[in-house]
Motif scaffolding. Sequence first.
Motif: not given
Length: 93
Positions: A25, A34, A37, A40-41
């Motif tokens: 995180p 939304d 993700v 963060e990747v």
Amino acid sequence: MIRYELIQIVLDAVRQYGVEVFPQPTGAVLIDMDDLVFYEVAMEKRDDDACLVTGNQKHYPFRNFIITPAEMVAIIEATGESSIDGALREVKK
């Protein structure tokens, strides 16, 4: 116009070289949560020159590795660059 062949090359590369990522995180707060993700990747894989390719740059904080699809195509087509960061510098001039 983007050529079909280039799109196919990109898709084939994703299939061949894609890796599963379990990002930590970041604590980031985005306009559209939304999208978190994907952010963060990209953050998790920055040591590997990862980019986040999006048509919605306004949904993310300003970072040089968050690029448009057109910029990604330019990076792929760039010659003489050994890294994404080097190609990004050339594209963003």
